[in-house]
Structure formats: C-alpha cells, structure tokens
Write an enzyme that holds these catalytic residues in place. Structure first.
Site, PDB file in Angstrom:
ATOM      1  N   ASN A  26       2.048  -5.130 -10.597  1.00 39.51           N
ATOM      2  CA  ASN A  26       1.032  -4.916  -9.324  1.00 39.51           C
ATOM      3  C   ASN A  26      -0.398  -5.588  -9.778  1.00 39.51           C
ATOM      4  O   ASN A  26      -0.681  -5.346 -10.953  1.00 39.51           O
ATOM      5  CB  ASN A  26       0.954  -3.518  -9.169  1.00 39.51           C
ATOM      6  CG  ASN A  26      -0.046  -3.183  -8.049  1.00 39.51           C
ATOM      7  OD1 ASN A  26      -0.166  -3.710  -6.912  1.00 39.51           O
ATOM      8  ND2 ASN A  26      -1.383  -2.468  -8.170  1.00 39.51           N
ATOM      9  N   LEU A  40       0.776  -1.143   0.027  1.00 40.25           N
ATOM     10  CA  LEU A  40      -0.132   0.058  -0.058  1.00 40.25           C
ATOM     11  C   LEU A  40       0.966   1.393   0.148  1.00 40.25           C
ATOM     12  O   LEU A  40       0.192   2.507   0.317  1.00 40.25           O
ATOM     13  CB  LEU A  40      -0.985  -0.029   1.087  1.00 40.25           C
ATOM     14  CG  LEU A  40      -1.860  -1.190   1.165  1.00 40.25           C
ATOM     15  CD1 LEU A  40      -2.993  -1.153   2.222  1.00 40.25           C
ATOM     16  CD2 LEU A  40      -2.694  -1.263  -0.038  1.00 40.25           C
ATOM     17  N   LYS A  41       2.069   1.209  -0.331  1.00 37.70           N
ATOM     18  CA  LYS A  41       3.058   2.520  -0.307  1.00 37.70           C
ATOM     19  C   LYS A  41       3.487   2.622  -1.928  1.00 37.70           C
ATOM     20  O   LYS A  41       3.466   1.553  -2.617  1.00 37.70           O
ATOM     21  CB  LYS A  41       3.978   2.229   0.324  1.00 37.70           C
ATOM     22  CG  LYS A  41       3.890   2.212   2.105  1.00 37.70           C
ATOM     23  CD  LYS A  41       3.091   3.385   2.561  1.00 37.70           C
ATOM     24  CE  LYS A  41       2.679   3.577   3.999  1.00 37.70           C
ATOM     25  NZ  LYS A  41       2.025   4.789   4.235  1.00 37.70           N
ATOM     26  N   LEU A  42       3.791   3.844  -2.183  1.00 36.31           N
ATOM     27  CA  LEU A  42       4.088   4.134  -3.465  1.00 36.31           C
ATOM     28  C   LEU A  42       5.516   3.641  -3.575  1.00 36.31           C
ATOM     29  O   LEU A  42       6.619   3.859  -2.873  1.00 36.31           O
ATOM     30  CB  LEU A  42       4.105   5.647  -3.580  1.00 36.31           C
ATOM     31  CG  LEU A  42       4.304   6.251  -4.955  1.00 36.31           C
ATOM     32  CD1 LEU A  42       2.971   5.872  -5.775  1.00 36.31           C
ATOM     33  CD2 LEU A  42       4.595   7.705  -4.977  1.00 36.31           C
ATOM     34  N   ILE A  43       5.614   2.727  -4.730  1.00 39.93           N
ATOM     35  CA  ILE A  43       7.178   2.365  -5.013  1.00 39.93           C
ATOM     36  C   ILE A  43       8.036   3.508  -5.458  1.00 39.93           C
ATOM     37  O   ILE A  43       7.691   4.368  -6.596  1.00 39.93           O
ATOM     38  CB  ILE A  43       7.082   1.228  -5.940  1.00 39.93           C
ATOM     39  CG1 ILE A  43       6.187   0.095  -5.524  1.00 39.93           C
ATOM     40  CG2 ILE A  43       8.549   0.884  -6.580  1.00 39.93           C
ATOM     41  CD1 ILE A  43       6.969  -0.706  -4.487  1.00 39.93           C
ATOM     42  N   ASP A  80      -1.162   3.121 -10.179  1.00 37.16           N
ATOM     43  CA  ASP A  80      -2.225   2.311 -11.028  1.00 37.16           C
ATOM     44  C   ASP A  80      -2.101   2.975 -12.350  1.00 37.16           C
ATOM     45  O   ASP A  80      -3.213   2.722 -13.121  1.00 37.16           O
ATOM     46  CB  ASP A  80      -3.544   2.416 -10.625  1.00 37.16           C
ATOM     47  CG  ASP A  80      -3.708   1.839  -9.149  1.00 37.16           C
ATOM     48  OD1 ASP A  80      -4.439   2.168  -8.120  1.00 37.16           O
ATOM     49  OD2 ASP A  80      -3.026   0.846  -8.882  1.00 37.16           O
ATOM     50  N   HIS A 115      -4.421  -5.084  -9.110  1.00 39.77           N
ATOM     51  CA  HIS A 115      -5.207  -3.997  -8.275  1.00 39.77           C
ATOM     52  C   HIS A 115      -6.709  -4.814  -8.735  1.00 39.77           C
ATOM     53  O   HIS A 115      -7.139  -5.223  -9.547  1.00 39.77           O
ATOM     54  CB  HIS A 115      -5.318  -2.671  -9.245  1.00 39.77           C
ATOM     55  CG  HIS A 115      -6.131  -1.649  -8.747  1.00 39.77           C
ATOM     56  ND1 HIS A 115      -6.112  -1.182  -7.743  1.00 39.77           N
ATOM     57  CD2 HIS A 115      -7.488  -1.200  -9.255  1.00 39.77           C
ATOM     58  CE1 HIS A 115      -6.890  -0.101  -7.456  1.00 39.77           C
ATOM     59  NE2 HIS A 115      -7.947  -0.472  -8.287  1.00 39.77           N
TER      60      HIS A 115
HETATM   61  N1  LIG Z   1       4.714   3.560  -7.956  1.00 44.85           N
HETATM   62  C1  LIG Z   1       3.629   2.950  -7.826  1.00 44.85           C
HETATM   63  N2  LIG Z   1       3.749   2.354  -6.537  1.00 44.85           N
HETATM   64  C2  LIG Z   1       2.627   1.682  -6.296  1.00 44.85           C
HETATM   65  C3  LIG Z   1       1.580   1.201  -7.227  1.00 44.85           C
HETATM   66  C4  LIG Z   1       1.761   1.625  -8.334  1.00 44.85           C
HETATM   67  O1  LIG Z   1       1.009   1.624  -9.338  1.00 44.85           O
HETATM   68  N3  LIG Z   1       2.768   2.532  -8.746  1.00 44.85           N
HETATM   69  N4  LIG Z   1       0.359   0.603  -6.948  1.00 44.85           N
HETATM   70  C5  LIG Z   1       0.280   0.401  -5.581  1.00 44.85           C
HETATM   71  C6  LIG Z   1      -0.863  -0.749  -4.979  1.00 44.85           C
HETATM   72  N5  LIG Z   1      -2.343   0.303  -5.114  1.00 44.85           N
HETATM   73  C7  LIG Z   1      -3.133   0.045  -6.250  1.00 44.85           C
HETATM   74  O2  LIG Z   1      -3.007  -1.279  -6.969  1.00 44.85           O
HETATM   75  C8  LIG Z   1      -2.481   1.072  -4.384  1.00 44.85           C
HETATM   76  C9  LIG Z   1      -1.868   1.110  -2.839  1.00 44.85           C
HETATM   77  C10 LIG Z   1      -2.288   2.185  -2.380  1.00 44.85           C
HETATM   78  C11 LIG Z   1      -2.974   3.307  -2.589  1.00 44.85           C
HETATM   79  C12 LIG Z   1      -2.867   4.497  -1.433  1.00 44.85           C
HETATM   80  O3  LIG Z   1      -3.812   5.484  -1.681  1.00 44.85           O
HETATM   81  N6  LIG Z   1      -2.153   4.477  -0.305  1.00 44.85           N
HETATM   82  C13 LIG Z   1      -2.419   5.375   0.464  1.00 44.85           C
HETATM   83  C14 LIG Z   1      -1.866   5.081   1.825  1.00 44.85           C
HETATM   84  C15 LIG Z   1      -2.405   3.790   2.370  1.00 44.85           C
HETATM   85  C16 LIG Z   1      -1.852   3.225   3.838  1.00 44.85           C
HETATM   86  O4  LIG Z   1      -0.720   3.714   4.111  1.00 44.85           O
HETATM   87  O5  LIG Z   1      -2.428   2.509   4.325  1.00 44.85           O
HETATM   88  C17 LIG Z   1      -1.738   6.926  -0.074  1.00 44.85           C
HETATM   89  O6  LIG Z   1      -0.757   6.712  -0.603  1.00 44.85           O
HETATM   90  O7  LIG Z   1      -2.208   7.865   0.695  1.00 44.85           O
HETATM   91  C18 LIG Z   1      -3.100   3.485  -3.838  1.00 44.85           C
HETATM   92  C19 LIG Z   1      -2.997   2.467  -4.732  1.00 44.85           C
HETATM   93  C20 LIG Z   1       1.524   0.069  -4.627  1.00 44.85           C
HETATM   94  N7  LIG Z   1       2.462   1.147  -5.006  1.00 44.85           N
HETATM   95  N1  GAR Z   2      -4.505  -0.946  -4.718  1.00 42.28           N
HETATM   96  C1  GAR Z   2      -4.089  -2.035  -3.970  1.00 42.28           C
HETATM   97  C2  GAR Z   2      -4.978  -3.183  -3.774  1.00 42.28           C
HETATM   98  O1  GAR Z   2      -6.014  -2.827  -3.172  1.00 42.28           O
HETATM   99  N2  GAR Z   2      -4.590  -4.187  -3.693  1.00 42.28           N
HETATM  100  C3  GAR Z   2      -5.352  -5.521  -3.245  1.00 42.28           C
HETATM  101  O2  GAR Z   2      -5.209  -5.568  -1.916  1.00 42.28           O
HETATM  102  C4  GAR Z   2      -5.784  -7.038  -1.657  1.00 42.28           C
HETATM  103  C5  GAR Z   2      -4.521  -7.696  -1.179  1.00 42.28           C
HETATM  104  O3  GAR Z   2      -4.914  -9.068  -0.763  1.00 42.28           O
HETATM  105  P1  GAR Z   2      -3.714 -10.271  -0.215  1.00 42.28           P
HETATM  106  O4  GAR Z   2      -2.908  -9.718   0.919  1.00 42.28           O
HETATM  107  O5  GAR Z   2      -4.572 -11.384   0.399  1.00 42.28           O
HETATM  108  O6  GAR Z   2      -3.042 -10.614  -1.260  1.00 42.28           O
HETATM  109  C6  GAR Z   2      -5.978  -7.736  -3.017  1.00 42.28           C
HETATM  110  O7  GAR Z   2      -7.169  -7.702  -3.382  1.00 42.28           O
HETATM  111  C7  GAR Z   2      -5.281  -6.578  -4.071  1.00 42.28           C
HETATM  112  O8  GAR Z   2      -5.695  -6.530  -5.198  1.00 42.28           O
END
Ligand SMILES: Nc1nc2c(c(=O)[nH]1)N[C@@H](CN(C=O)c1ccc(C(=O)N[C@@H](CCC(=O)O)C(=O)O)cc1)CN2
Ligand code: GAR
Length: 305
Positions: free
Chosen positions: A197, A180-183, A240, A199
């Site tokens: 990733n 859940l963190k930005l890469i 995403d 989603h």
């Molecule tokens: N550079 C990238 N990093 C990540 C991606 C990506 O596409 N490019 N995908 C995410 C996974 N993800 C959706 O698939 C996703 C994860 C988290 C968030 C989000 O809004 N996070 C919150 C913080 C949440 C928390 O700390 O509990 C935020 O940034 O405010 C959106 C989409 C993984 N990394």
């Molecule tokens: N935007 C990122 C996001 O929402 N990812 C979602 O988190 C869940 C993780 O489940 P898991 O820990 O059981 O694999 C999965 O549903 C995945 O698609």
C-alpha cells in the site's frame, strides 16, 4: 573456479564495452577460415565453449546457467542466475486497488507499458465503480472488479470470491493505491508478503483509521512537521501498521497549504511506487532477519535501501 572467470579468461584483454571476441582462439578448435566456412567455425566454437562452460558450471556453479547467444559474427557468453533467468522470462501479474482518481494506478500501468516494470496490471479492483481509476481501466481494456459488496454496491464480491477472482487472473502482487476500505484477512492470508500500500505520510506518523487523502496532509500541516512524504508498506490486518518497505522525503515549507503539500507528495508517490513495483517484479525485495523488508539495488547487488 567460478564459471564467470573461466569464461572471462576466454576473452582476456578484450574491451568490456563492446561485443567480446576471443583474443586467444583455441588451437584445438580454431581452424583457419580457409579450411572450413566461418559458419562451421562458429558452430564448432560455440559447441566447444558450451561444453566447457556447461561442464564447469555443473561442477562449480550449480546455481548459474550459461546463456550463449550469437551476436552478429561474435559470441557473447553470459552467466545468469536462476533468478535472472526467471525474472527475465516471467512477467508478473498485478492487481491494483483504487477508490479515486487512480493517478498511481495510471503511473504504474504506463511504466509497465514502457518496460520499466516487469509486470502487467491484469485487473483493477474498486469499491466505487464510477471512480476515475475504474474509468481509466475500462478505457485501457483492463477488467474491473467491484469489492466489497455493500448496500451501495450489491454487485460487489465477497472476500472469498475476491480471492478466487484474483487467483483466476493469476495475480502475483496486489497494489493498493488510494483504496479506502480495509483489506480483509482472507486476502491477506491468500497473498502473504505480496500486498503493498502507498500512504501519503512518513509512517508511523499520521496513519491509521481516519487518515486518508487530504485528511493526512491537513494533519501534517497543522502539526508543524518540517518533512513529509510517501510510505510504501506491506499490508497486514490493520490500517498502515504493516512492515515499511520504502519512503521518500518531501520538505514542508512554512507557507505550504495542504493542497500544495498533497501535490508534492503525490509526485513523489508516482516515482517511488514505480521503483518499488519494479523491484518486486524483479525479485529484488529481500527480508532482513528481524523481519524488515529491504530493496536490493538494481545496479549493485550488495547495496540495499
Ligand atoms: N488491512 C488493511 N487494509 C488497508 C490498508 C492497510 O494498511 N491494511 N491500507 C488502506 C489505505 N489507507 C492508508 O494508507 C487507509 C484507507 C482508509 C482509511 C480509513 O480510515 N477509511 C475509513 C473509510 C473511508 C471511506 O470509506 O471513505 C474507515 O475505515 O472508516 C484509513 C487508511 C487500505 N486498506
Ligand atoms: N491512506 C490511503 C491514502 O490516503 N492514499 C492516498 O490516496 C491518494 C490516491 O491518489 P490516486 O488515486 O491519484 O493514486 C494517494 O495520495 C495515496 O497516497
């Protein structure tokens, strides 16, 4: 003439569903067993065949390799491309990033152990040391790395140290699975076209900052969308927005709750992610000239999806 047809000619009229044996032995080489032992005969036969195939392959098919292996008392001559030989002999090394329960991580690890994926999870990365995915990794003896460094996780690595650690593990592909963190851009530049990733919606709908976990499914239900499903995409600097690699569709029924939808989508995720990672590890992901990544069918090299 391509080596395969020459080799096939050696085995003309034989059934293809059994170990092939020569129908027309070479008079120059085929000496009746009574004269020499069958082992000597086979050795002479292998040697002849190898020379023919090799010389032809050097003339005609530089990209092909001949792989001759003895099967019981018969000979099977196969052609394998460099890619086949490479993917056959080298298992890929995978890093999985999680923040929660890690069911996708477990599914990929189990598929690897069953031989469905030509690769192994060699390291787990998480921002939550106590999450379910990290616990599972420890149970299986998979090293766990904390990333990023935050006030809650002072042991977390910096982006530079994370890249160094993944290099140390000789990681080929990075798989985000509920992370859940930005890469950071440092990792994205270090692993071009090698970070994917999953989603839980049909991107580009219901994606971006703030769209994760149950938030996604609640938004889908509230929107009245009739279909949802997982998307697997390459990762770029933003949430995403990377190139979509694979999707799978799940119907949204009128009385579905967000929890019911989440369970349906998660089940689909497990299957889709294993298929996609298997394709990655077998070099079956190819890039269309407009930059769209495609997955080549395992059964038919002329089919893509
Ligand atoms: N550079 C990238 N990093 C990540 C991606 C990506 O596409 N490019 N995908 C995410 C996974 N993800 C959706 O698939 C996703 C994860 C988290 C968030 C989000 O809004 N996070 C919150 C913080 C949440 C928390 O700390 O509990 C935020 O940034 O405010 C959106 C989409 C993984 N990394
Ligand atoms: N935007 C990122 C996001 O929402 N990812 C979602 O988190 C869940 C993780 O489940 P898991 O820990 O059981 O694999 C999965 O549903 C995945 O698609």
């Amino acid at each position: 003439m391509e080596v395969k047809s020459i080799v096939a000619g050696l085995f003309s009229n034989t059934t293809t569903n059994s170990i092939q044996t020569p129908k027309k032995p070479f008079s120059a080489f085929f000496v009746p067993p009574s004269t020499i032992s069958s082992v000597q005969l086979q050795k002479r036969f292998f040697s002849y065949l190898y020379k023919v195939a090799l010389s032809t392959s050097q003339r005609v098919c530089h990209s092909k390799k001949i792989r001759i292996r003895e099967c019981r008392r018969n000979l099977v001559v196969e052609l394998a491309s460099d890619k086949d030989l490479r993917s056959e002999v080298r298992r890929r090394k995978l890093a999985v990033f999680v923040s929660g329960g890690g069911s996708n991580f477990r599914s990929i690890h189990e598929a690897s152990l069953k031989g469905l994926i030509l690769g192994d999870v060699v390291v787990l990365v998480t921002n939550k040391r106590g999450c379910g995915g990290a616990e599972f990794a420890r149970e299986k003896g998979i090293p766990v790395i904390l990333f990023p460094k935050t006030k809650d996780e002072l042991d977390g690595l910096s982006p530079t140290d994370l890249v160094a650690a993944l290099r140390e593990f000789e990681v080929d592909f990075v798989l985000l699975a509920g992370y859940l963190k930005l890469i950071p851009v440092e990792l994205i530049r270090a692993y071009p076209k090698s970070i994917i990733n999953i989603h839980p919606s049909l991107l580009p709908a219901f994606g971006g900052k703030g769209y994760y976990g149950m938030k996604v499914h609640k938004a889908v239900i509230a929107s009245g969308a009739r279909f949802s499903g997982p998307t697997i995409h390459f990762v770029d600097e933003h949430y995403d927005t990377g190139r979509i690699l694979a999707q799978s569709v799940v119907p949204v029924l009128p009385n579905d709750t967000a929890e019911v939808l989440a369970a349906k989508v998660l089940r689909e995720e497990h299957s889709l992610y294993v298929d996609v990672v298997a394709a990655l590890c077998e070099d079956r992901v190819l890039w269309r000239e407009d930059g769209v990544p495609l997955i080549q069918s395992k059964e038919n090299q002329n089919e893509y999806r």
